[in-house]
Design an enzyme around this catalytic site. Sequence first.
Site, mmCIF file in Angstrom:
data_model
loop_
_atom_site.group_PDB
_atom_site.id
_atom_site.type_symbol
_atom_site.label_atom_id
_atom_site.label_comp_id
_atom_site.label_asym_id
_atom_site.label_seq_id
_atom_site.Cartn_x
_atom_site.Cartn_y
_atom_site.Cartn_z
ATOM 1 N N PRO A 106 0.839 -1.207 0.000
ATOM 2 C CA PRO A 106 0.000 0.000 0.000
ATOM 3 C C PRO A 106 0.868 1.250 0.000
ATOM 4 O O PRO A 106 1.871 1.304 0.700
ATOM 5 C CB PRO A 106 -0.804 -0.119 1.301
ATOM 6 N N GLY A 110 4.471 3.763 5.028
ATOM 7 C CA GLY A 110 5.731 3.482 5.718
ATOM 8 C C GLY A 110 6.274 2.105 5.402
ATOM 9 O O GLY A 110 7.170 1.603 6.095
ATOM 10 N N LEU A 111 5.750 1.457 4.364
ATOM 11 C CA LEU A 111 6.215 0.105 4.028
ATOM 12 C C LEU A 111 7.193 0.123 2.852
ATOM 13 O O LEU A 111 7.554 -0.928 2.329
ATOM 14 C CB LEU A 111 5.020 -0.808 3.708
ATOM 15 N N GLY A 112 7.599 1.296 2.452
ATOM 16 C CA GLY A 112 8.617 1.385 1.387
ATOM 17 C C GLY A 112 8.050 1.255 -0.008
ATOM 18 O O GLY A 112 8.761 0.846 -0.935
ATOM 19 N N SER A 113 6.766 1.626 -0.180
ATOM 20 C CA SER A 113 6.167 1.396 -1.510
ATOM 21 C C SER A 113 6.881 2.191 -2.602
ATOM 22 O O SER A 113 7.103 1.676 -3.698
ATOM 23 C CB SER A 113 4.668 1.678 -1.488
ATOM 24 N N SER A 114 7.296 3.432 -2.320
ATOM 25 C CA SER A 114 7.924 4.219 -3.398
ATOM 26 C C SER A 114 9.252 3.587 -3.802
ATOM 27 O O SER A 114 9.573 3.511 -4.992
ATOM 28 C CB SER A 114 8.078 5.689 -3.010
ATOM 29 N N ALA A 115 10.017 3.098 -2.828
ATOM 30 C CA ALA A 115 11.298 2.451 -3.168
ATOM 31 C C ALA A 115 11.064 1.123 -3.882
ATOM 32 O O ALA A 115 11.801 0.759 -4.810
ATOM 33 C CB ALA A 115 12.133 2.233 -1.908
ATOM 34 N N ALA A 116 10.025 0.383 -3.460
ATOM 35 C CA ALA A 116 9.753 -0.910 -4.098
ATOM 36 C C ALA A 116 9.312 -0.718 -5.550
ATOM 37 O O ALA A 116 9.743 -1.442 -6.451
ATOM 38 C CB ALA A 116 8.694 -1.679 -3.302
ATOM 39 N N ASP A 157 15.353 2.719 2.759
ATOM 40 C CA ASP A 157 14.298 2.019 2.007
ATOM 41 C C ASP A 157 14.843 1.373 0.736
ATOM 42 O O ASP A 157 14.432 0.271 0.366
ATOM 43 C CB ASP A 157 13.170 2.977 1.615
HETATM 44 O O1 PMV Z 1 8.102 6.178 5.833
HETATM 45 P P1 PMV Z 1 9.204 5.381 5.242
HETATM 46 O O2 PMV Z 1 9.012 3.926 5.221
HETATM 47 O O3 PMV Z 1 9.689 5.913 3.941
HETATM 48 O O4 PMV Z 1 10.439 5.506 6.260
HETATM 49 C C1 PMV Z 1 11.041 6.706 6.532
HETATM 50 C C2 PMV Z 1 12.165 6.460 7.468
HETATM 51 C C3 PMV Z 1 12.774 7.745 8.000
HETATM 52 O O5 PMV Z 1 13.856 7.364 8.846
HETATM 53 C C4 PMV Z 1 11.775 8.520 8.829
HETATM 54 C C5 PMV Z 1 13.268 8.637 6.868
HETATM 55 C C6 PMV Z 1 14.471 8.093 6.129
HETATM 56 O O6 PMV Z 1 14.787 8.694 5.089
HETATM 57 O O7 PMV Z 1 15.131 7.151 6.586
#
Ligand code: PMV
Length: 325
Positions: A106, A110-116, A157
């Site tokens: 999703p 915060g699960l890294g969807s943009s990087a995935a 990520d």
């Molecule tokens: O929200 P996410 O999963 O992209 O994680 C961000 C993690 C942070 O430490 C808050 C930011 C970062 O760039 O590492």
Amino acid sequence: MPTSEEEPQRDGAAGRGSAHAKVILFGEHAVVHGAPALALPIDTLGIDAVARYRSGPLRLVSDIYTGDLADAPDLLDSPRAVVTAAIAAFDLPVDGIEITVTGEVPPARGLGSSAAVAGALARALADLAGRELGDEEYLELVAVGERVAHGAPSGLDAHATAAGAPIIFEAGVARVLPHRTSGYLVVADSGVAGRTRRAVASVATFLERHPVRGAALMAGLGALAQQGALDLVAGRREQVGARMAEAQGMLRELGVSSPELDRIVDAALAAGALGAKLTGGGQGGCAIALVADPEGAAAVAEAMRAAGAVATWIHRIGPSDGRAG
Ligand code: PMV
């Protein structure tokens, strides 16, 4: 009608790429200020990209948007930047490619969807071009998208969504950890979009206003990541859980939790989780809970949903792989 030159391309093999979700077990936010962070791959939630030659302008097919990439909404600025960079890097034509993206990670949780998504796109286009994609080049392409999505990302990520095992990440370098702690991670979506950029800015403000306490919290979160890594490697599940609860207290003090996340975390602990905390940028997004066995994980997932989580996933962690058992 396709020209005779386009026909073989259209019938040609597709380029394929995938990457998966991740959770941050310890060290989010502190990692932005130089502390270590510990992330786990969630390979049961994946993103797949397929790139094919097809006549017409560069096109994207996805749940969010289907059409010419040039006309895609701002929401897709990050994948658009990755595609543009990858096409240039691999000497692919700027038009005449269709990319289909599917997956279960999703967005904005915060699960890294943009990087995935970025990783899957980079791999699919490299594959279409018949190119081996080295680690450095992969990370650079994902970073192009991450900068658009998050501003100044730590790079965590990018590494975690490509890793097959837990990683400890510090100063831009990721080390893979042997994983000897088995258990179940319940990932719960608070239903509120995470606000990584805003949360990163609120931590910066906290550090300005309360430099001494802020430095202590950064050091504390970093120490939890280091000790948590030792626990994970040594199979000390209870200790990992206790440190998660401690990290949540610090993240709450920094102002990156939310009432929704607090309720979900508290419900997980009350239902018997060994530890629970937010994961990722916070101020929305997901919470995670560590549980010893599958029955306990199901009960904790139910409690998290009763406390407001709109979706939960149970992910087995342990020495072999991450698939839920
Ligand atoms: O929200 P996410 O999963 O992209 O994680 C961000 C993690 C942070 O430490 C808050 C930011 C970062 O760039 O590492």
